[in-house]
Design an enzyme around this catalytic site. Sequence first.
Site, short mmCIF file in Angstrom:
data_model
loop_
_atom_site.label_atom_id
_atom_site.label_comp_id
_atom_site.label_asym_id
_atom_site.label_seq_id
_atom_site.Cartn_x
_atom_site.Cartn_y
_atom_site.Cartn_z
CD GLU A 65 -2.41 3.99 3.02
OE1 GLU A 65 -1.96 3.29 2.09
OE2 GLU A 65 -3.63 4.06 3.27
CB CYS B 154 -0.87 0.04 1.26
SG CYS B 154 -2.07 -1.27 1.39
CB CYS C 60 -1.51 0.76 6.33
SG CYS C 60 -0.92 0.32 4.69
N1 THU Z 1 -4.25 0.34 -1.16
C1 THU Z 1 -3.44 1.31 -0.67
O1 THU Z 1 -2.40 1.63 -1.25
N2 THU Z 1 -3.82 1.92 0.48
C2 THU Z 1 -4.98 1.70 1.13
O2 THU Z 1 -5.24 2.32 2.15
C3 THU Z 1 -5.92 0.70 0.61
C4 THU Z 1 -5.46 -0.11 -0.52
C5 THU Z 1 -3.84 -0.29 -2.42
C6 THU Z 1 -3.43 -1.73 -2.35
C7 THU Z 1 -3.73 -2.21 -3.74
O3 THU Z 1 -2.62 -1.89 -4.57
C8 THU Z 1 -4.92 -1.38 -4.18
O4 THU Z 1 -4.95 -0.26 -3.31
C9 THU Z 1 -6.24 -2.11 -4.11
O5 THU Z 1 -6.45 -2.68 -2.87
#
Ligand code: THU
Length: 162
Positions: A70, A68, A110
């Site tokens: 974050e 993610c 996260c």
């Molecule tokens: N994702 C994030 O980067 N941050 C979040 O808070 C939620 C999900 C990303 C992970 C994945 O690459 C995509 O969003 C779909 O879940």
Amino acid sequence: MHIRYYEVEDMEVLSKQEQELVALSRQMCDQAYAPYSAFYVGAAVLLENGEVVKGSNQENGAYPSGLCAERVAAFAASAMFPGMPMKVMAVSARSNRMKIDKPVSPCGACRQVLLEYELAQEAPMKILLTTEAGSITVIDQVRDLLPLAFSGNGLKNEPSGE
Ligand code: THU
């Protein structure tokens, strides 16, 4: 048990630095590598020394290997500036498939990662979650996002003092 957060409709309520952080997190959505989900997330974290470290979600064909936005931002910040407190993190998301009208809140993993940095720095890390419409959800400290959290304290390989 309470989860405390509030919403601001007008960005002007935020400090100039925070407004810039929000803008950066929005820009970072364009740098995401998310060919599988087409869900583009950007994060920007302001450190106590004034540095801003940015991140975006990074996916991989072997799905669980991605990360993610974050955690990309927080890990990069900790790698580049070890021990430097993270004061504010802004998070934005964009999708080709849907309108992001609700703030995208950090996933459980996260929250766990951000909380450990917050506990270590003994100072709050504020989280700003944005929507496409412009409202910002503010969480004053990560611990508000993860009540009854697991703490790795007992796992640290340090003398117990006994
Ligand atoms: N994702 C994030 O980067 N941050 C979040 O808070 C939620 C999900 C990303 C992970 C994945 O690459 C995509 O969003 C779909 O879940």
